[in-house]
Scaffold this active site. Sequence first.
Site, PDB file in Angstrom:
ATOM      1  CG  ASP A 148      -6.904 -14.996  19.272  1.00 10.41           C
ATOM      2  OD1 ASP A 148      -6.363 -14.975  20.383  1.00 10.41           O
ATOM      3  OD2 ASP A 148      -7.843 -15.766  18.982  1.00 10.41           O
ATOM      4  NE  ARG A 189      -2.759 -16.984  23.125  1.00  9.58           N
ATOM      5  CZ  ARG A 189      -3.966 -16.653  22.653  1.00  9.58           C
ATOM      6  NH1 ARG A 189      -4.170 -16.496  21.362  1.00  9.58           N
ATOM      7  NH2 ARG A 189      -4.967 -16.455  23.465  1.00  9.58           N
TER       8      ARG A 189
HETATM    9  C1  LIG Z   1      -3.547 -21.276  23.237  1.00 12.20           C
HETATM   10  C2  LIG Z   1      -3.240 -21.125  21.789  1.00 12.20           C
HETATM   11  C3  LIG Z   1      -3.555 -19.957  21.142  1.00 12.20           C
HETATM   12  C4  LIG Z   1      -3.235 -19.773  19.793  1.00 12.20           C
HETATM   13  N1  LIG Z   1      -3.455 -18.560  19.196  1.00 12.20           N
HETATM   14  C5  LIG Z   1      -3.041 -18.376  17.932  1.00 12.20           C
HETATM   15  C6  LIG Z   1      -3.112 -17.099  17.324  1.00 12.20           C
HETATM   16  O1  LIG Z   1      -3.571 -16.116  17.914  1.00 12.20           O
HETATM   17  N2  LIG Z   1      -2.668 -16.984  16.052  1.00 12.20           N
HETATM   18  C7  LIG Z   1      -2.133 -18.040  15.348  1.00 12.20           C
HETATM   19  O2  LIG Z   1      -1.717 -17.865  14.207  1.00 12.20           O
HETATM   20  N3  LIG Z   1      -2.081 -19.257  15.917  1.00 12.20           N
HETATM   21  C8  LIG Z   1      -2.516 -19.455  17.175  1.00 12.20           C
HETATM   22  N4  LIG Z   1      -2.401 -20.705  17.733  1.00 12.20           N
HETATM   23  C9  LIG Z   1      -2.084 -21.885  16.886  1.00 12.20           C
HETATM   24  C10 LIG Z   1      -0.601 -22.092  16.745  1.00 12.20           C
HETATM   25  O3  LIG Z   1      -0.046 -21.057  15.976  1.00 12.20           O
HETATM   26  C11 LIG Z   1      -0.297 -23.452  16.085  1.00 12.20           C
HETATM   27  O4  LIG Z   1      -0.883 -23.492  14.822  1.00 12.20           O
HETATM   28  C12 LIG Z   1      -0.791 -24.651  16.870  1.00 12.20           C
HETATM   29  O5  LIG Z   1      -0.652 -24.447  18.235  1.00 12.20           O
HETATM   30  C13 LIG Z   1      -0.008 -25.914  16.482  1.00 12.20           C
HETATM   31  O6  LIG Z   1       1.348 -25.750  16.731  1.00 12.20           O
HETATM   32  P1  LIG Z   1       2.138 -26.391  17.971  1.00 12.20           P
HETATM   33  O7  LIG Z   1       2.902 -25.295  18.599  1.00 12.20           O
HETATM   34  O8  LIG Z   1       1.222 -27.096  18.870  1.00 12.20           O
HETATM   35  O9  LIG Z   1       3.214 -27.322  17.324  1.00 12.20           O
HETATM   36  P2  LIG Z   1       3.138 -28.494  16.243  1.00 12.20           P
HETATM   37  O10 LIG Z   1       4.549 -28.783  15.914  1.00 12.20           O
HETATM   38  O11 LIG Z   1       2.187 -28.161  15.160  1.00 12.20           O
HETATM   39  O12 LIG Z   1       2.530 -29.685  17.075  1.00 12.20           O
HETATM   40  C14 LIG Z   1       3.242 -30.330  18.112  1.00 12.20           C
HETATM   41  C15 LIG Z   1       2.442 -31.521  18.585  1.00 12.20           C
HETATM   42  O13 LIG Z   1       1.239 -31.050  19.197  1.00 12.20           O
HETATM   43  C16 LIG Z   1       0.145 -31.870  18.868  1.00 12.20           C
HETATM   44  N5  LIG Z   1      -0.828 -31.062  18.097  1.00 12.20           N
HETATM   45  C17 LIG Z   1      -0.644 -29.836  17.573  1.00 12.20           C
HETATM   46  N6  LIG Z   1      -1.755 -29.378  16.978  1.00 12.20           N
HETATM   47  C18 LIG Z   1      -2.664 -30.345  17.119  1.00 12.20           C
HETATM   48  C19 LIG Z   1      -4.021 -30.492  16.727  1.00 12.20           C
HETATM   49  N7  LIG Z   1      -4.657 -29.534  16.057  1.00 12.20           N
HETATM   50  N8  LIG Z   1      -4.663 -31.647  17.042  1.00 12.20           N
HETATM   51  C20 LIG Z   1      -4.038 -32.623  17.728  1.00 12.20           C
HETATM   52  N9  LIG Z   1      -2.752 -32.556  18.125  1.00 12.20           N
HETATM   53  C21 LIG Z   1      -2.076 -31.444  17.831  1.00 12.20           C
HETATM   54  C22 LIG Z   1       0.686 -33.027  18.086  1.00 12.20           C
HETATM   55  O14 LIG Z   1       1.024 -34.047  18.977  1.00 12.20           O
HETATM   56  C23 LIG Z   1       1.939 -32.435  17.461  1.00 12.20           C
HETATM   57  O15 LIG Z   1       2.863 -33.416  17.131  1.00 12.20           O
HETATM   58  C24 LIG Z   1      -2.656 -20.862  19.087  1.00 12.20           C
HETATM   59  C25 LIG Z   1      -2.332 -22.048  19.739  1.00 12.20           C
HETATM   60  C26 LIG Z   1      -2.593 -22.180  21.068  1.00 12.20           C
HETATM   61  C27 LIG Z   1      -2.185 -23.444  21.758  1.00 12.20           C
END
Ligand SMILES: Cc1cc2nc3c(=O)[nH]c(=O)nc-3n(C[C@H](O)[C@H](O)[C@H](O)COP(=O)(O)OP(=O)(O)OC[C@H]3O[C@@H](n4cnc5c(N)ncnc54)[C@H](O)[C@@H]3O)c2cc1C
Length: 341
Positions: free
Chosen positions: A161, A214
Amino acid sequence: MHSNRSAFSRILLFFTTIAITTIVLYRNSERWLRSVLLYLSTADWARQIATSFPPAWQVASRFIAGETSQDAIRVSQAVNQMGLSATLNYLGESVDTAEDAAAAREAIIQLMQQIHQYGVNATVSVKPTQLGIHIGRDVVHENLQQLLTAAEKYDTRIRIDMEDSHVTDTTLDLYRRLRDDDQFGHRVGIVLQAYLYRTEADVKALIQEGAWVRFCKGAYKEPHELAFPEKADTDANFLKLSKQMLSEEARGRGMYPCFATHDEALIRAINQYVRQEQISKDAFEFQMLYGVRRDLQQELSAEGYRVRVYIPFGTAWYPYFMRRLAERPANLWFFLSNLVK
Ligand SMILES: Cc1cc2nc3c(=O)[nH]c(=O)nc-3n(C[C@H](O)[C@H](O)[C@H](O)COP(=O)(O)OP(=O)(O)OC[C@H]3O[C@@H](n4cnc5c(N)ncnc54)[C@H](O)[C@@H]3O)c2cc1C
């Protein structure tokens, strides 16, 4: 005693509601709230309060499989049955002794053994600060090497990660060292974050190296000098770089991108690009977090896309949970209203 606590919770809810209502009346409120929650995610005093308050765990468990590896295996089996694969994360970060880092390593090795034993379709995701990156490069490298040896033995893969920008360079160095030097280097992957300005150059380099990447937006509090302050810019960068990772050149070099987002507009834009360029659905995958957009996870899988669910487990859930709150202020309301039930 119980009624005292209940009264206290209600007072807390009352003032928090007023505070949030006030905040949402102002421009940039969401960004402000996000900053506060990300600050709290790293504050020890806040962790102590939250983790000593049982209802907090009840709410956090929406995003966490449970406290034990058995819980994670059980949830993974259910996810696999729905046609999705999994990546399991033993929660923990920012350890400051070699003993704690070694304990995390052993717990992750045991997890891999269980993945193998139960025939679960899962990889593991690990955090460098959980494995000793703050203690020393050799410590974290040695721990990761042992994890790779176990991954080979139990026939799974490890994703490192990406944490905050203090460790981006070191994490990328570690990834490359393991991938190039270790005989099991094909079992390790890395993460890049669309919010960092540097990521465009990192994507370019990792395409040349045919990496297993990723790609996410990024979950930490970063200064404006390093990361896009506007969400729209991060989203645009995500789509732009996703297309690069799907290019003929990238695929030709063996890159396998994993788009980790719940952003439906972005996902649909990627799918449209894939259709337009006639790219195979097997050339990439989507990844989402356990407890977030289950409907979308299943919909994409039914449409024939590969989907992997990130499933965390363990007792050190506080910082992970706070980052989930920061991502979506509506979760904060859900959290607060559950505290007083
Ligand atoms: C499989 C996976 C691995 C990840 N690994 C890392 C990593 O190694 N390092 C890192 O910095 N980040 C990591 N992340 C987190 C990522 O960087 C984002 O902070 C997170 O995924 C929210 O962004 P989004 O792309 O979903 O978009 P956003 O624009 O934040 O969200 C889009 C939509 O998704 C839904 N949503 C998003 N988050 C949530 C929530 N918490 N609860 C409910 N609904 C939500 C809502 O409907 C929102 O409108 C990971 C995320 C995923 C899915």
